[in-house]
Design a protein around this motif. Structure first.
Motif, PDB file in Angstrom:
ATOM      1  N   TRP A 197       0.839  -1.198   0.000  1.00  0.00           N
ATOM      2  CA  TRP A 197       0.000   0.000   0.000  1.00  0.00           C
ATOM      3  C   TRP A 197       0.880   1.255   0.000  1.00  0.00           C
ATOM      4  CZ3 TRP A 197      -3.090   1.726   4.862  1.00  0.00           C
ATOM      5  CH2 TRP A 197      -3.868   2.825   4.549  1.00  0.00           C
ATOM      6  N   LYS A 198       1.842   1.253   0.917  1.00  0.00           N
ATOM      7  CA  LYS A 198       2.697   2.437   1.057  1.00  0.00           C
ATOM      8  C   LYS A 198       3.479   2.692  -0.243  1.00  0.00           C
ATOM      9  CE  LYS A 198       4.916   5.629   3.348  1.00  0.00           C
ATOM     10  NZ  LYS A 198       4.259   6.782   3.921  1.00  0.00           N
ATOM     11  N   VAL A 246       1.288   4.299  -2.693  1.00  0.00           N
ATOM     12  CA  VAL A 246       1.087   5.707  -2.339  1.00  0.00           C
ATOM     13  C   VAL A 246       2.282   6.543  -2.800  1.00  0.00           C
ATOM     14  CG1 VAL A 246       1.016   7.294  -0.368  1.00  0.00           C
ATOM     15  CG2 VAL A 246      -0.466   5.307  -0.406  1.00  0.00           C
ATOM     16  N   THR A 252      -3.678   4.425  -5.090  1.00  0.00           N
ATOM     17  CA  THR A 252      -4.159   4.537  -3.720  1.00  0.00           C
ATOM     18  C   THR A 252      -5.645   4.229  -3.622  1.00  0.00           C
ATOM     19  OG1 THR A 252      -4.498   6.838  -4.086  1.00  0.00           O
ATOM     20  CG2 THR A 252      -2.447   6.202  -3.029  1.00  0.00           C
ATOM     21  N   ASP A 303      -6.878  17.272   5.104  1.00  0.00           N
ATOM     22  CA  ASP A 303      -6.486  15.905   4.744  1.00  0.00           C
ATOM     23  C   ASP A 303      -5.151  15.606   5.440  1.00  0.00           C
ATOM     24  OD1 ASP A 303      -6.071  13.471   3.562  1.00  0.00           O
ATOM     25  OD2 ASP A 303      -5.993  14.214   1.497  1.00  0.00           O
ATOM     26  N   LEU A 304      -5.237  14.863   6.521  1.00  0.00           N
ATOM     27  CA  LEU A 304      -4.056  14.582   7.355  1.00  0.00           C
ATOM     28  C   LEU A 304      -3.477  13.227   6.938  1.00  0.00           C
ATOM     29  CD1 LEU A 304      -2.243  15.112   9.811  1.00  0.00           C
ATOM     30  CD2 LEU A 304      -4.139  14.450  11.296  1.00  0.00           C
ATOM     31  N   CYS A 338      -1.973  12.790   3.469  1.00  0.00           N
ATOM     32  CA  CYS A 338      -2.698  12.839   2.184  1.00  0.00           C
ATOM     33  C   CYS A 338      -2.218  11.800   1.178  1.00  0.00           C
ATOM     34  CB  CYS A 338      -2.610  14.237   1.584  1.00  0.00           C
ATOM     35  SG  CYS A 338      -0.924  14.844   1.383  1.00  0.00           S
ATOM     36  N   GLY A 339      -1.004  11.237   1.338  1.00  0.00           N
ATOM     37  CA  GLY A 339      -0.520  10.247   0.369  1.00  0.00           C
ATOM     38  C   GLY A 339      -0.511  10.821  -1.033  1.00  0.00           C
ATOM     39  N   VAL A 354      -5.499  11.591  -3.131  1.00  0.00           N
ATOM     40  CA  VAL A 354      -6.736  11.108  -3.761  1.00  0.00           C
ATOM     41  C   VAL A 354      -7.989  11.547  -2.999  1.00  0.00           C
ATOM     42  CG1 VAL A 354      -6.634   8.834  -2.628  1.00  0.00           C
ATOM     43  CG2 VAL A 354      -7.865   9.079  -4.789  1.00  0.00           C
ATOM     44  N   LEU A 355      -7.914  11.586  -1.659  1.00  0.00           N
ATOM     45  CA  LEU A 355      -9.123  11.962  -0.903  1.00  0.00           C
ATOM     46  C   LEU A 355      -9.439  13.443  -1.116  1.00  0.00           C
ATOM     47  CD1 LEU A 355      -8.536  10.061   2.474  1.00  0.00           C
ATOM     48  CD2 LEU A 355      -9.710   9.283   0.403  1.00  0.00           C
ATOM     49  N   ASP A 373       5.685  12.638   4.646  1.00  0.00           N
ATOM     50  CA  ASP A 373       6.563  12.072   3.638  1.00  0.00           C
ATOM     51  C   ASP A 373       6.689  13.009   2.444  1.00  0.00           C
ATOM     52  OD1 ASP A 373       7.601  10.455   1.572  1.00  0.00           O
ATOM     53  OD2 ASP A 373       7.090   8.733   2.829  1.00  0.00           O
ATOM     54  N   GLY A 427       4.566  17.743   6.647  1.00  0.00           N
ATOM     55  CA  GLY A 427       4.453  17.834   8.101  1.00  0.00           C
ATOM     56  C   GLY A 427       3.273  17.036   8.589  1.00  0.00           C
ATOM     57  N   SER A 428       2.972  17.229   9.874  1.00  0.00           N
ATOM     58  CA  SER A 428       1.874  16.488  10.465  1.00  0.00           C
ATOM     59  C   SER A 428       0.814  17.468  10.966  1.00  0.00           C
ATOM     60  CB  SER A 428       2.406  15.579  11.581  1.00  0.00           C
ATOM     61  OG  SER A 428       1.367  14.752  12.041  1.00  0.00           O
ATOM     62  N   ILE A 465      -4.719   6.818   8.359  1.00  0.00           N
ATOM     63  CA  ILE A 465      -3.363   6.418   8.776  1.00  0.00           C
ATOM     64  C   ILE A 465      -3.527   5.232   9.731  1.00  0.00           C
ATOM     65  CG2 ILE A 465      -1.139   7.276   9.602  1.00  0.00           C
ATOM     66  CD1 ILE A 465      -1.959  10.065   9.310  1.00  0.00           C
ATOM     67  N   LEU A 491      -2.067  11.064  17.268  1.00  0.00           N
ATOM     68  CA  LEU A 491      -2.451  12.389  16.741  1.00  0.00           C
ATOM     69  C   LEU A 491      -3.741  12.916  17.369  1.00  0.00           C
ATOM     70  CD1 LEU A 491      -1.766  11.800  12.926  1.00  0.00           C
ATOM     71  CD2 LEU A 491      -0.365  13.117  14.526  1.00  0.00           C
TER      72      LEU A 491
HETATM   73  C1  LIG Z   1      -2.357   5.017   4.336  1.00  0.00           C
HETATM   74  S1  LIG Z   1      -1.739   6.403   3.617  1.00  0.00           S
HETATM   75  C2  LIG Z   1      -3.206   7.244   3.157  1.00  0.00           C
HETATM   76  C3  LIG Z   1      -3.046   8.050   1.934  1.00  0.00           C
HETATM   77  C4  LIG Z   1      -4.341   8.675   1.401  1.00  0.00           C
HETATM   78  N1  LIG Z   1      -4.884   9.639   2.326  1.00  0.00           N
HETATM   79  C5  LIG Z   1      -5.359   7.615   1.093  1.00  0.00           C
HETATM   80  O1  LIG Z   1      -6.391   7.588   1.736  1.00  0.00           O
HETATM   81  O2  LIG Z   1      -5.111   6.793   0.199  1.00  0.00           O
HETATM   82  C6  LIG Z   1      -1.214   7.257   5.073  1.00  0.00           C
HETATM   83  C7  LIG Z   1      -0.355   8.460   4.813  1.00  0.00           C
HETATM   84  O3  LIG Z   1      -0.138   9.124   6.057  1.00  0.00           O
HETATM   85  C8  LIG Z   1       1.201   9.577   6.119  1.00  0.00           C
HETATM   86  N2  LIG Z   1       1.541   9.709   7.539  1.00  0.00           N
HETATM   87  C9  LIG Z   1       1.965   8.742   8.397  1.00  0.00           C
HETATM   88  N3  LIG Z   1       2.128   9.256   9.617  1.00  0.00           N
HETATM   89  C10 LIG Z   1       1.797  10.571   9.541  1.00  0.00           C
HETATM   90  C11 LIG Z   1       1.749  11.639  10.486  1.00  0.00           C
HETATM   91  N4  LIG Z   1       2.084  11.462  11.759  1.00  0.00           N
HETATM   92  N5  LIG Z   1       1.342  12.856  10.059  1.00  0.00           N
HETATM   93  C12 LIG Z   1       0.998  13.050   8.763  1.00  0.00           C
HETATM   94  N6  LIG Z   1       1.040  12.087   7.826  1.00  0.00           N
HETATM   95  C13 LIG Z   1       1.423  10.864   8.205  1.00  0.00           C
HETATM   96  C14 LIG Z   1       1.974   8.532   5.368  1.00  0.00           C
HETATM   97  O4  LIG Z   1       3.183   9.062   4.873  1.00  0.00           O
HETATM   98  C15 LIG Z   1       1.005   8.147   4.247  1.00  0.00           C
HETATM   99  O5  LIG Z   1       1.218   8.897   3.088  1.00  0.00           O
END
Ligand SMILES: C[S@@+](CC[C@H](N)C(=O)[O-])C[C@H]1O[C@@H](n2cnc3c(N)ncnc32)[C@H](O)[C@@H]1O
Length: 294
Positions: free
Chosen positions: A19-20, A23, A134, A159-160, A162-163, A166-167, A185, A211-212, A232, A240
């Motif tokens: 999955w990752k 993404v 994704t 969108d926290l 966001c990968g 797509v969302l 990332d 960032g987060s 996530i 978070l």
């Molecule tokens: C499972 S993917 C989801 C991507 C997209 N939102 C989707 O639904 O397909 C999770 C994403 O969260 C990011 N991520 C992981 N930990 C995070 C954090 N603490 N803050 C922000 N992003 C984070 C990862 O790098 C990854 O891109």
């Protein structure tokens, strides 16, 4: 030329790693195992050499290590082999087809036309060079379908994680006013920005930064969003959660996915203790989607 990554993986990590990698824009993937040793798996990934110089490849590998840590595991050393050109791109592209999601959306590989039978759908173009794929993961689909069922018309959306973005693309297509996105990332940030351009979105409509949750609060200019999307892994959501009120306004709605169904009770308890009303919204296979309100 191509790089082929070979990485021995533990079975419980396989799904998350695939999955990752998707993404992060790596879509030529396979998992090998001999019939007599089904527990010993090797994940293979093919990357175009010109797009993945050494620095990018080590950044990519660093992006995978936190996934293993979440499971209390350590990743094996990756092996990179350089391969001569073959018809990888063509053979690979044949596997990717327009992907209908929900009743109204279509994830479309950027090089394809919309098939006639999907002409009425909302098209979300994804470039495999950045982050296609994704939409295929159950948790992404859960979020996309929930967005469709209650469209975010006129809303400001956060969108926290966001990968590929797509969302956010779906939210805007379904009427959101603005999407503010973050990801820890840098490759995901790049993917989201690339996909926003591909879908002709203005810089104001979809803003993305690295960032987060703190970066997200800043991007929101300290005005929490109407809708929070967060897909996530559960332990990360739990970490978070104490910050959610800085990015989601009172009376707003949050969609949380990325959790296994059996992780929902613990998350519900943690979120409840922080003052959120939590509802399980949907499940797909082992994955769940929670809604939070306050
Ligand atoms: C499972 S993917 C989801 C991507 C997209 N939102 C989707 O639904 O397909 C999770 C994403 O969260 C990011 N991520 C992981 N930990 C995070 C954090 N603490 N803050 C922000 N992003 C984070 C990862 O790098 C990854 O891109």
């Amino acid at each position: 030329m191509w790089w082929r990554l070979s990485l021995p993986v533990q079975a419980e990590l396989e799904e998350s790693l695939l999955w990752k990698l998707n993404v992060l824009g790596v879509h030529r993937l396979a998992v090998q195992h001999a019939p007599e040793t089904p527990d010993q798996r090797i994940l293979l990934a093919w990357l175009p050499a010109h797009e993945w110089p050494e620095e990018q490849r080590s950044e990519l590998f660093c992006s995978l290590t936190p996934l293993a840590e979440t499971f209390g595991l350590v990743l094996a050393q990756p092996v990179w082999d350089e391969l001569a050109d073959e018809d990888w791109s063509l053979s690979w592209k044949q596997h990717w087809q327009p992907d209908p999601v929900g009743e109204r959306m279509l994830i479309l590989p950027a090089w394809l036309d919309v098939p006639d039978e999907y002409a009425h759908r909302l098209v979300l173009k994804m470039d495999p060079g950045s982050a296609f794929g994704t939409g295929s993961h159950p948790t992404t689909r859960l979020c996309l379908e929930a967005l469709e069922q209650q469209p975010p018309s006129g809303l400001r959306v956060a969108d926290l994680g966001c990968g590929s973005g797509v969302l956010g693309l779906a939210a805007l297509g379904l009427g959101a006013r603005q999407v503010l996105s973050v990801d820890t990332d840098s490759l995901a940030v790049r993917a989201t920005a690339d996909n926003a351009v591909l879908n002709d979105l203005s810089i104001d409509a979809l803003k993305v930064t690295k960032g987060s949750v703190e970066a997200l609060a800043k991007l929101l200019e300290e005005q929490p969003a109407d809708l929070l999307l967060c897909n996530i892994l559960a332990p990360v959501i739990e970490a978070l959660a104490p910050h959610f009120q800085s990015v989601l306004r009172a009376g707003g709605r949050g969609l949380l996915s990325g959790l296994l169904v059996e992780q929902a009770p613990r998350l519900t308890e943690v979120l409840g203790s922080l003052g959120w009303i939590v509802e399980p919204l949907a499940e797909q296979g082992r994955w769940g989607l929670l809604e939070i309100r306050r």
